[in-house]
Design a protein around this motif. Structure first.
Motif, PDB file in Angstrom:
ATOM      1  N   ASN A 254       0.829  -1.197   0.000  1.00 39.12           N
ATOM      2  CA  ASN A 254       0.000   0.000   0.000  1.00 39.12           C
ATOM      3  C   ASN A 254       0.866   1.251   0.000  1.00 39.12           C
ATOM      4  N   HIS A 255       0.618   2.148  -0.938  1.00 42.14           N
ATOM      5  CA  HIS A 255       1.323   3.427  -1.090  1.00 42.14           C
ATOM      6  C   HIS A 255       2.781   3.265  -1.523  1.00 42.14           C
ATOM      7  N   ALA A 256       3.164   2.090  -1.995  1.00 43.47           N
ATOM      8  CA  ALA A 256       4.539   1.905  -2.465  1.00 43.47           C
ATOM      9  C   ALA A 256       4.806   2.813  -3.657  1.00 43.47           C
ATOM     10  N   ALA A 257       6.046   3.276  -3.777  1.00 45.79           N
ATOM     11  CA  ALA A 257       6.407   4.189  -4.860  1.00 45.79           C
ATOM     12  C   ALA A 257       6.283   3.509  -6.213  1.00 45.79           C
ATOM     13  N   GLY A 284       7.168  11.513  -8.613  1.00 40.17           N
ATOM     14  CA  GLY A 284       6.431  10.710  -7.649  1.00 40.17           C
ATOM     15  C   GLY A 284       5.522   9.713  -8.330  1.00 40.17           C
ATOM     16  N   GLY A 285       4.541   9.256  -7.574  1.00 41.79           N
ATOM     17  CA  GLY A 285       3.619   8.245  -8.063  1.00 41.79           C
ATOM     18  C   GLY A 285       3.583   7.060  -7.118  1.00 41.79           C
ATOM     19  N   GLU A 286       2.662   6.137  -7.370  1.00 40.30           N
ATOM     20  CA  GLU A 286       2.556   4.980  -6.495  1.00 40.30           C
ATOM     21  C   GLU A 286       2.019   3.760  -7.229  1.00 40.30           C
ATOM     22  N   ALA A 287       2.293   2.596  -6.639  1.00 34.95           N
ATOM     23  CA  ALA A 287       1.792   1.337  -7.165  1.00 34.95           C
ATOM     24  C   ALA A 287       0.289   1.236  -6.911  1.00 34.95           C
ATOM     25  N   LEU A 288      -0.405   0.473  -7.753  1.00 35.88           N
ATOM     26  CA  LEU A 288      -1.848   0.288  -7.622  1.00 35.88           C
ATOM     27  C   LEU A 288      -2.178  -1.184  -7.384  1.00 35.88           C
ATOM     28  N   THR A 289      -3.247  -1.413  -6.655  1.00 36.54           N
ATOM     29  CA  THR A 289      -3.722  -2.771  -6.395  1.00 36.54           C
ATOM     30  C   THR A 289      -4.759  -3.151  -7.444  1.00 36.54           C
ATOM     31  N   TRP A 290      -4.753  -4.417  -7.839  1.00 38.06           N
ATOM     32  CA  TRP A 290      -5.611  -4.868  -8.934  1.00 38.06           C
ATOM     33  C   TRP A 290      -7.096  -4.831  -8.576  1.00 38.06           C
ATOM     34  N   GLU A 291      -7.898  -4.497  -9.560  1.00 40.42           N
ATOM     35  CA  GLU A 291      -9.339  -4.677  -9.467  1.00 40.42           C
ATOM     36  C   GLU A 291      -9.651  -6.165  -9.593  1.00 40.42           C
ATOM     37  N   THR A 717      -7.106  -1.432   4.036  1.00 34.62           N
ATOM     38  CA  THR A 717      -6.889  -0.910   5.382  1.00 34.62           C
ATOM     39  C   THR A 717      -5.600  -0.102   5.423  1.00 34.62           C
ATOM     40  N   GLU A 718      -5.694   1.113   5.967  1.00 38.32           N
ATOM     41  CA  GLU A 718      -4.491   1.909   6.183  1.00 38.32           C
ATOM     42  C   GLU A 718      -3.743   1.338   7.387  1.00 38.32           C
ATOM     43  N   ALA A 719      -2.472   1.082   7.230  1.00 42.37           N
ATOM     44  CA  ALA A 719      -1.701   0.412   8.265  1.00 42.37           C
ATOM     45  C   ALA A 719      -1.471   1.306   9.480  1.00 42.37           C
ATOM     46  N   PRO A 720      -1.692   0.803  10.694  1.00 46.92           N
ATOM     47  CA  PRO A 720      -1.182   1.518  11.876  1.00 46.92           C
ATOM     48  C   PRO A 720       0.341   1.587  11.771  1.00 46.92           C
TER      49      PRO A 720
END
Length: 730
Positions: A254-257, A284-291, A717-720
């Motif tokens: 999550n939020h990886a570059a 910048g930019g970030e990786a995306l998770t698959w649909e 989920t946003e990581a603690p």
């Protein structure tokens, strides 16, 4: 004349000029300055063209200063703005970069708002919109951020239909000091380094500020930031996904570059009197998770059975941008000044996404270059009337090969292989400010824009500000703002012999502000807007009206500030009034017209925000913030309607696949994010900060869920997490 002096005093003190000016006595010479001279002082103007006081700004504006940024320990603009700005929210997307929304307006492009840096719009124009700056964890170069909530095209032009994010960077003249800042993030892993240095060249007002920031952002893995789908289905490689449960396989962090590249920010700011030049580079930019459609087999997706997970391409979006901005102000007379602003901007956009149809979509990549020239004349017609008028010209070149992929021609999904083309845009604007009396101020503004491929676009505003005493302020604002299609759609439409119509948002806003004391203030805003949403039809090559809807909302704010304590609270509420869809139009804004509730999808109608900072000891400062989003009724109705269509229980405008299991509602429930921080002054030069993010997730991870745009039954989920920051001033 006394009211004029009072206006000058309030202008100086409320907009944060130097302490010497802010503390000037009524008899001092500064009060003899006319409004044109006051305009020549470097005061950020975020909602007007003519100079005015913060109290009389004809808009709802949230100001985030340098100390507020440091209190949050924010890792990007997304979380920073969500902490402090009422009615602001952001959502991730499987196919694009995350999306920011304001007052219910959020979409699958970022062309409904503008990001402005030192007066220069930074939006990408070919495909996406506002993209740069938002994801960078390096924020120590920012002096303040003004967020204009609501339409702002009268000042900034097309694209400012929902808000304007106006970033003011530090310059040589307002540098907070040479410094080095190191951040280390745990769980959501990152490391960043920032360096800032000012160089004086002898004469007062002559110098250079240099800034450099770099970050490696690995993000949070599946164990700490679970990816959850709302469907139960089988993947193409045979694993079973259960709705509401974390995926049993690894997904991108999550939020990886993007492409594991370092995030970079470089800035040089030169000042010589009234001349300013700055050069900025960001990446910048970030990786995306698959649909789920990308790897699910029929009927959920179209992936071929037997396709291994390793065969699914990595998804992500990335950018790099370089901007050169030059400005010069001349004081032509005591009542007249002229500013020329110009420069160059180059934006490189890249997007790698998987598609179940082709079977994989090539990497989108294209660069655009823009040249800009703007002239603004500001003057004083009389002791009570000021005006500003100007013109703007820009020429943009599109379809240029991306330097990030030097062996790949420019390509986009809409146009395929891109030819190079260019268009020009023209704008004229003006504003008249009339202080009718000591208590009443009238604003009239108009901006007219024209693109080679668009129709004329009109953005007027009329505002009245009534301040009957020192404590109460009443404002009424009537406005109309516009948005045009992105350049690739305008190009395709132009080749088909058509001219694009603008999207329009018009409405009224009533604002009441009450200063109970020097420390305590209340703001109450209520608005009612009418939106005419346009979309692009790739078959007919036309800009078609998709939907018309009206909606309204209320924002309540309380702020308390002393030398040692700052508290801010906001509660916002939005309600859809009426929603109509053009026959046959495809839209995912709402299903209210089909009898399912009366809410906007992709939006939380009720938001509560609380932020605090306490200087508990000269060496210790504590901070915290809480954001609560009280459910997503419109998104739940959208999934219910889609499932009804697929089960034959309701007619639908177009066929679709199931978006969630029946009875699944996890994604649509309330979400809450709690951050805590502590700062210790190690020495006169050094400070150490510890920030904890998404703390509630340690108790129940569902508090930290962030629903996906459009694919609303999915959430991540946003990581603690935590971060340690050391800042050393030289």
């Amino acid at each position: 004349m006394q009211s004029h002096k009072a206006c000058a005093t309030l202008l100086i003190s409320s907009l944060g000029l130097s302490p010497a000016l802010a503390q000037t006595n009524p008899g001092d010479a500064v009060l003899e300055l006319d409004l044109a001279q006051l305009a020549s002082i470097a005061v950020p103007q975020s909602a007007t063209i003519t100079p005015t006081t913060a109290r009389r700004l004809p808009a709802s504006v949230t100001v985030i200063d340098r100390q507020m940024i440091r209190d949050t320990g924010a890792r990007n603009l997304f979380d920073l703005l969500e902490t402090y700005v009422p009615s602001f929210h952001y959502l991730p997307h499987h196919w694009e970069a995350p999306h920011m929304g304001m007052r219910g307006l959020i979409g699958d492009r970022e062309d409904k708002y503008l990001i402005v840096l030192n007066g220069r719009v930074l939006n990408e124009r070919t495909h996406f919109g506002a993209m740069s700056e938002r994801d960078l964890p390096m924020l120590d170069d920012i002096q303040r951020i003004d967020v204009v909530r609501g339409p702002g095209s009268v000042v900034y032009g097309p694209g400012a239909v929902s808000m304007v994010i106006n970033i003011q960077t530090e310059s040589f003249g307002n540098n907070s000091g040479d410094a080095a800042t190191v951040k280390l993030g745990a769980v959501e892993t990152f490391q960043s380094l920032e360096l800032k240095k000012g160089l004086a060249f002898g004469d007062p007002g002559h110098g250079l500020l240099l800034y450099a920031g770099i970050a490696a952002y690995e993000g949070a893995d599946q164990d700490d930031a679970p990816m959850v789908y709302g469907n139960s289905f089988t993947t193409s490689w045979g694993q079973v996904i259960h709705a509401g449960e974390p995926t049993p396989f690894e997904v991108p962090d999550n939020h990886a570059a993007y492409r594991d590249q370092a995030k970079i920010k470089l800035h040089a700011d030169y000042q010589l009197g009234d001349f300013r030049a700055w050069l900025r580079y960001t990446r910048g930019g970030e990786a995306l998770t698959w649909e789920h459609k990308s790897f699910g087999t029929k009927p959920i997706g179209s992936a071929k059975p037997g396709t291994p997970q390793s065969a699914i391409p990595t998804q992500g979006v990335g950018y790099q941008q370089v901007t050169l901005d030059l400005s010069q102000r001349w004081v032509l007379s005591p009542s007249l000044s002229l500013e020329l602003k110009g420069g160059y901007d180059s934006f490189d956009y890249e997007r790698a996404v998987s598609s179940v149809n082709t079977p994989w979509t090539p990497v989108e990549n294209h660069r655009e270059d823009q040249f800009l020239l703007r002239a603004t004349l500001t003057g004083q017609a009389s002791e009570t009337q000021t005006f500003a008028a100007g013109a703007e010209y820009s020429h943009a070149k599109y379809g240029i090969a991306s330097p990030g992929y030097p062996d790949t021609p420019a390509y986009s999904t809409a146009l395929g292989l891109m030819p190079e083309w260019g268009t020009s845009a023209y704008g004229i604007f003006g504003e008249h400010q009339w202080q009718v009396s000591d208590t009443l101020t009238n604003f009239l503004g108009l901006r007219i824009d024209k693109d080679d491929y668009s129709e004329w676009m009109w953005s007027p505003r009329w505002a009245l500000v009534f301040a009957p005493n020192e404590r109460d302020t009443f404002k009424s604002v009537l406005s109309r703002s516009v948005r045009k299609n992105n350049a690739e759609e305008l190009r395709k439409q132009h080749l088909g012999g058509a001219t694009s119509e603008p999207e329009i948002v018009q409405g009224i806003e009533l604002i009441y502000q009450r200063s109970f004391s020097r420390e305590l203030r209340m703001d109450l805003s209520t608005y009612y807007n009418a939106a005419e949403v346009i979309g692009f039809d790739s078959t007919t090559l036309a800009s078609n009206r998709v939907a018309d809807f009206t909606y309204g909302g209320v924002e309540f704010e309380l702020s308390y500030k002393t030398d040692d304590l700052r508290l801010s609270f906001s509660q916002s509420y939005l309600r859809l009034d009426d929603f109509n869809v053009e026959p046959g139009a495809r839209q995912k804004i709402s299903v209210a017209h089909l009898g399912y509730g009366n809410d906007l999808s992709n939006w939380s109608n009720s938001m509560t925000k609380l932020a605090a900072a306490w200087q508990v000891h000269p060496d210790w400062r504590l901070s915290g913030d809480l954001r609560v989003f009280w459910g997503y009724a419109g998104s739940e109705y959208t999934t219910q309607n889609t499932n009804d269509i697929n089960d034959g229980l309701a007619p639908g405008p177009f066929s679709t696949t199931a978006v969630s299991d029946r009875g699944y509602t996890d994604s649509f429930q309330e979400a809450a994010f709690l951050d805590l921080g502590a700062q210790y002054q190690v020495s006169r030069q050094g400070s150490l900060s510890l920030n904890a993010y998404n703390v509630l997730g340690w108790f129940d991870e569902q508090y930290n869920k962030r629903m996906y745009l459009i694919n609303v039954s999915n959430y991540r989920t946003e990581a603690p997490a935590a971060a340690l920051t050391y800042r050393h001033a030289f």
